[in-house]
Design a protein around this motif. Structure first.
Motif, PDB file in Angstrom:
ATOM      1  N   GLN A  76      -2.179  24.355 -38.511  1.00 23.39           N
ATOM      2  CA  GLN A  76      -3.048  25.586 -38.101  1.00 23.39           C
ATOM      3  C   GLN A  76      -4.662  25.898 -37.309  1.00 23.39           C
ATOM      4  OE1 GLN A  76      -0.828  28.521 -38.190  1.00 23.39           O
ATOM      5  NE2 GLN A  76       0.673  27.066 -38.643  1.00 23.39           N
ATOM      6  N   ASN A  77      -5.164  24.950 -38.310  1.00 22.94           N
ATOM      7  CA  ASN A  77      -7.050  24.430 -37.667  1.00 22.94           C
ATOM      8  C   ASN A  77      -7.137  23.784 -36.511  1.00 22.94           C
ATOM      9  OD1 ASN A  77      -9.758  24.083 -36.970  1.00 22.94           O
ATOM     10  ND2 ASN A  77     -10.049  24.338 -39.264  1.00 22.94           N
ATOM     11  N   LYS A  78      -7.436  24.097 -35.376  1.00 24.69           N
ATOM     12  CA  LYS A  78      -7.196  23.383 -34.219  1.00 24.69           C
ATOM     13  C   LYS A  78      -7.702  21.776 -34.090  1.00 24.69           C
ATOM     14  CE  LYS A  78      -3.922  25.354 -31.972  1.00 24.69           C
ATOM     15  NZ  LYS A  78      -2.557  25.253 -31.532  1.00 24.69           N
ATOM     16  N   GLU A  79      -8.946  22.043 -34.427  1.00 18.13           N
ATOM     17  CA  GLU A  79     -10.219  21.040 -34.488  1.00 18.13           C
ATOM     18  C   GLU A  79      -9.856  20.062 -35.406  1.00 18.13           C
ATOM     19  OE1 GLU A  79     -13.949  23.002 -35.698  1.00 18.13           O
ATOM     20  OE2 GLU A  79     -14.259  23.997 -33.513  1.00 18.13           O
ATOM     21  N   MET A  80      -9.201  20.364 -36.785  1.00 24.37           N
ATOM     22  CA  MET A  80      -8.693  19.459 -37.910  1.00 24.37           C
ATOM     23  C   MET A  80      -7.197  19.439 -37.412  1.00 24.37           C
ATOM     24  SD  MET A  80      -9.452  22.021 -41.885  1.00 24.37           S
ATOM     25  CE  MET A  80      -8.749  20.340 -42.660  1.00 24.37           C
ATOM     26  N   LEU A  81      -6.449  19.344 -37.040  1.00 23.48           N
ATOM     27  CA  LEU A  81      -5.278  19.175 -36.329  1.00 23.48           C
ATOM     28  C   LEU A  81      -5.843  18.006 -35.061  1.00 23.48           C
ATOM     29  CD1 LEU A  81      -2.352  18.657 -36.176  1.00 23.48           C
ATOM     30  CD2 LEU A  81      -2.492  21.237 -34.536  1.00 23.48           C
ATOM     31  N   ALA A  82      -6.805  18.213 -34.097  1.00 21.13           N
ATOM     32  CA  ALA A  82      -7.662  17.237 -33.460  1.00 21.13           C
ATOM     33  C   ALA A  82      -7.994  16.129 -33.902  1.00 21.13           C
ATOM     34  CB  ALA A  82      -8.203  18.116 -32.410  1.00 21.13           C
ATOM     35  N   ALA A  83      -8.328  16.058 -35.261  1.00 21.69           N
ATOM     36  CA  ALA A  83      -9.642  14.782 -36.123  1.00 21.69           C
ATOM     37  C   ALA A  83      -8.164  14.080 -36.382  1.00 21.69           C
ATOM     38  CB  ALA A  83     -10.381  15.283 -36.546  1.00 21.69           C
ATOM     39  N   ALA A  84      -7.277  14.989 -37.306  1.00 18.95           N
ATOM     40  CA  ALA A  84      -5.988  14.297 -37.578  1.00 18.95           C
ATOM     41  C   ALA A  84      -5.408  13.117 -36.612  1.00 18.95           C
ATOM     42  CB  ALA A  84      -5.338  15.441 -38.277  1.00 18.95           C
ATOM     43  N   CYS A  85      -5.010  14.198 -35.920  1.00 22.30           N
ATOM     44  CA  CYS A  85      -4.402  13.648 -34.253  1.00 22.30           C
ATOM     45  C   CYS A  85      -5.440  12.269 -34.095  1.00 22.30           C
ATOM     46  CB  CYS A  85      -4.212  13.761 -33.411  1.00 22.30           C
ATOM     47  SG  CYS A  85      -2.892  15.339 -33.529  1.00 22.30           S
ATOM     48  N   GLN A  86      -6.721  12.353 -33.884  1.00 22.45           N
ATOM     49  CA  GLN A  86      -7.008  10.503 -33.374  1.00 22.45           C
ATOM     50  C   GLN A  86      -7.248  10.193 -34.246  1.00 22.45           C
ATOM     51  OE1 GLN A  86     -11.010  12.620 -32.496  1.00 22.45           O
ATOM     52  NE2 GLN A  86     -10.052  13.896 -30.672  1.00 22.45           N
ATOM     53  N   MET A  87      -6.889  10.234 -35.715  1.00 20.76           N
ATOM     54  CA  MET A  87      -7.360   9.483 -36.645  1.00 20.76           C
ATOM     55  C   MET A  87      -5.617   9.053 -37.476  1.00 20.76           C
ATOM     56  SD  MET A  87     -10.044  10.874 -39.325  1.00 20.76           S
ATOM     57  CE  MET A  87     -10.543   9.064 -39.936  1.00 20.76           C
ATOM     58  N   PHE A  88      -4.609   9.835 -37.145  1.00 23.31           N
ATOM     59  CA  PHE A  88      -3.358   8.751 -38.161  1.00 23.31           C
ATOM     60  C   PHE A  88      -2.593   9.107 -37.184  1.00 23.31           C
ATOM     61  CE2 PHE A  88      -6.039  11.534 -41.199  1.00 23.31           C
ATOM     62  CZ  PHE A  88      -6.763  10.324 -42.124  1.00 23.31           C
ATOM     63  N   LEU A  89      -2.641   9.181 -35.908  1.00 24.12           N
ATOM     64  CA  LEU A  89      -1.589   9.695 -34.508  1.00 24.12           C
ATOM     65  C   LEU A  89      -0.489   7.753 -34.505  1.00 24.12           C
ATOM     66  CD1 LEU A  89       0.396  11.997 -32.710  1.00 24.12           C
ATOM     67  CD2 LEU A  89      -1.340  11.016 -31.362  1.00 24.12           C
ATOM     68  N   GLY A  90       0.721   7.973 -34.826  1.00 27.68           N
ATOM     69  CA  GLY A  90       1.263   6.810 -35.267  1.00 27.68           C
ATOM     70  C   GLY A  90       1.496   7.120 -36.444  1.00 27.68           C
ATOM     71  N   LYS A  91      -0.090   7.059 -37.096  1.00 28.08           N
ATOM     72  CA  LYS A  91       0.999   6.189 -38.593  1.00 28.08           C
ATOM     73  C   LYS A  91       1.885   7.014 -38.777  1.00 28.08           C
ATOM     74  CE  LYS A  91      -4.078   4.933 -38.727  1.00 28.08           C
ATOM     75  NZ  LYS A  91      -3.497   3.173 -39.010  1.00 28.08           N
ATOM     76  N   SER A  92       2.561   6.798 -41.102  1.00 34.30           N
ATOM     77  CA  SER A  92       3.190   6.864 -41.615  1.00 34.30           C
ATOM     78  C   SER A  92       3.028   8.224 -41.952  1.00 34.30           C
ATOM     79  CB  SER A  92       4.274   5.870 -42.193  1.00 34.30           C
ATOM     80  OG  SER A  92       3.702   4.966 -42.576  1.00 34.30           O
ATOM     81  N   GLU A  93       3.292   8.718 -42.407  1.00 36.41           N
ATOM     82  CA  GLU A  93       2.966   9.318 -44.145  1.00 36.41           C
ATOM     83  C   GLU A  93       2.139   8.511 -44.928  1.00 36.41           C
ATOM     84  OE1 GLU A  93       6.295  12.172 -45.839  1.00 36.41           O
ATOM     85  OE2 GLU A  93       5.717  13.370 -43.920  1.00 36.41           O
ATOM     86  N   SER A  94       3.070   7.363 -45.885  1.00 37.56           N
ATOM     87  CA  SER A  94       2.628   6.725 -46.544  1.00 37.56           C
ATOM     88  C   SER A  94       1.558   5.965 -46.620  1.00 37.56           C
ATOM     89  CB  SER A  94       3.421   5.843 -46.919  1.00 37.56           C
ATOM     90  OG  SER A  94       3.722   4.761 -45.295  1.00 37.56           O
TER      91      SER A  94
END
Length: 394
Positions: A76-94
């Motif tokens: 719901q937070n665009k900034e936190m979602l953008a930071a997570a996409c920058q760091m974890f995009l393409g990674k699995s949940e584990s």
């Protein structure tokens, strides 16, 4: 073409006309094939067991701590979602969970090093709050939010906690024994007081019961006296009323008897009157009528005889024997009249006697002197004997 995703994931579209990339959490997006690229990142909550083995506390005592953390990527937070996409995009949940777990474990070990075993063991909430606060401030930069953190277990291999527990247990047991002794003492005192109060209450209750019983007996005696007095009054009133009723009944019976006697007397008088009327109608009047008829018949015969005798006397007088013939004719006439009267008197004896007496009574008053009375009664006696003889003849 359109792509959709659920509320537990987010889509990131990059490429032609997508600079910066478009991030959509739980929705749909239009993607131009070959010109744009779409990637997905999970927004599910991850449960991480945070274990820190043999970490030395502030006093150098090694202990092991296990905590449970709930983390997720904030969509719901665009900034936190953008930071997570920058760091974890393409990674699995584990992989994302492992990165967050190592971060949490590092912060947990650091906080354990600044606290004593007693603080961690006795105040678990304080330890959990510190880990949650420090880890949240660090993971938020990665776009991950810590939903919750709970201290699950604290143990050691040096039996420090057990020894601490033994001392505490001994202290607790000592306090328990002291408390038990004090409790027994207080219980004995309270029991003695309670027994004393019970005895006092029992004595008071017995006294109150005796007083109430005495009052009840007094009240009962008063009630019995009142009831007896009222019963005696009622019995006297009943007897008086019964006597009055008996008197009234006797008076009524007397009145009824008087009325009955009066009615019987009246009935007897009526019966006597009726019988007198019946007697007069059936006996006296016919007898008087018959007597009158016979008297008239006798008088007629007497007159006939007298006339005949007078005629014969006149004839005898003319011939010289008139006196003797007249005397004989008179005697015969009187004899005939006496016979006729005797016949009448034979039928009505009582009435004839009364009639003869009544005929002779006026002559008593006109005769002079006692000799005249005797003469009259002598004549009456002679006629009565003649009348009796005549009756005997008939």
């Amino acid at each position: 073409m359109f792509f959709t995703c659920g509320p537990n994931e987010a889509m990131v579209v990059s490429g032609f006309c997508r600079s910066p990339p478009v991030m959509v959490a739980g929705g749909r997006v239009l993607v131009i094939p070959c010109l744009q690229q779409i990637q997905r990142i999970s927004l599910n909550t991850l449960t991480l067991p945070v274990r820190s083995e043999k970490v030395y506390t502030r006093h150098g005592v090694p202990i092991s701590v296990t905590g449970i953390a709930q983390v997720k990527i904030q969509g719901q937070n665009k900034e936190m979602l953008a930071a997570a996409c920058q760091m974890f995009l393409g990674k699995s949940e584990s992989e994302i969970g492992q990165i967050a777990l190592e971060t949490l474990e590092g912060h947990q070990r650091a906080i354990m090093a600044h606290m004593t075993v007693e603080e961690i063991y006795k105040d678990r909430q304080k330890f959990s709050d510190q880990v949650f606060r420090v880890a949240s401030s660090d993971l938020v930069n990665m776009g991950i939010s810590v939903v919750s953190y709970t201290l699950k277990d604290v143990h050691d291999e040096q039996d420090y906690l057990r020894s601490l527990g033994k001392g505490r247990t001994a202290q607790v047991q000592r306090d328990a024994r002291v408390g038990e002794a004090e409790a027994k003492r207080d219980a004995g005192i309270r029991e003695a007081r309670a027994r004393q109060e019970q005895v006092s209450a029992q004595l008071l209750s017995e006294e109150a019961t005796a007083r109430a019983q005495r009052d009840f007996q007094v009240a009962q005696a008063e009630c019995d006296g009142a009831v007896s007095a009222r019963r005696a009054t009622a019995e006297l009133a009943f007897q008086l009323q019964a006597a009055r009723s008996q008197q009234a009944i006797a008076a009524q019976r007397g009145e009824v008897a008087l009325v009955e006697r009066a009615q019987r007397a009246q009935l007897q008088e009526q019966e006597v009157g009726r019988r007198q009327q019946e007697l007069e109608a059936t006996v006296r009047k016919p007898a008087e009528a018959e007597r009158y008829r016979l008297e008239q018949l006798a008088e007629a015969q007497k007159m006939q005889v007298l006339l005949q005798a007078e005629a014969e006397a006149e004839a005898l007088r003319v011939t010289g024997c008139a006196r003797a013939a007249a005397l004989g004719s008179r005697a015969r006439a009187e004899a005939a009249a006496a016979a006729a009267k005797a016949e009448a008197f034979g039928q009505f004896r009582d009435a004839a006697v009364v009639e003869l007496v009544l005929q002779r009574l006026p002559q008593v008053g006109t005769s002079g002197g006692i000799w005249g009375h005797l003469g009259i009664f002598g004549d009456f006696w002679g006629h009565f004997r003649t009348f009796g003889d005549t009756l005997g003849t008939f």
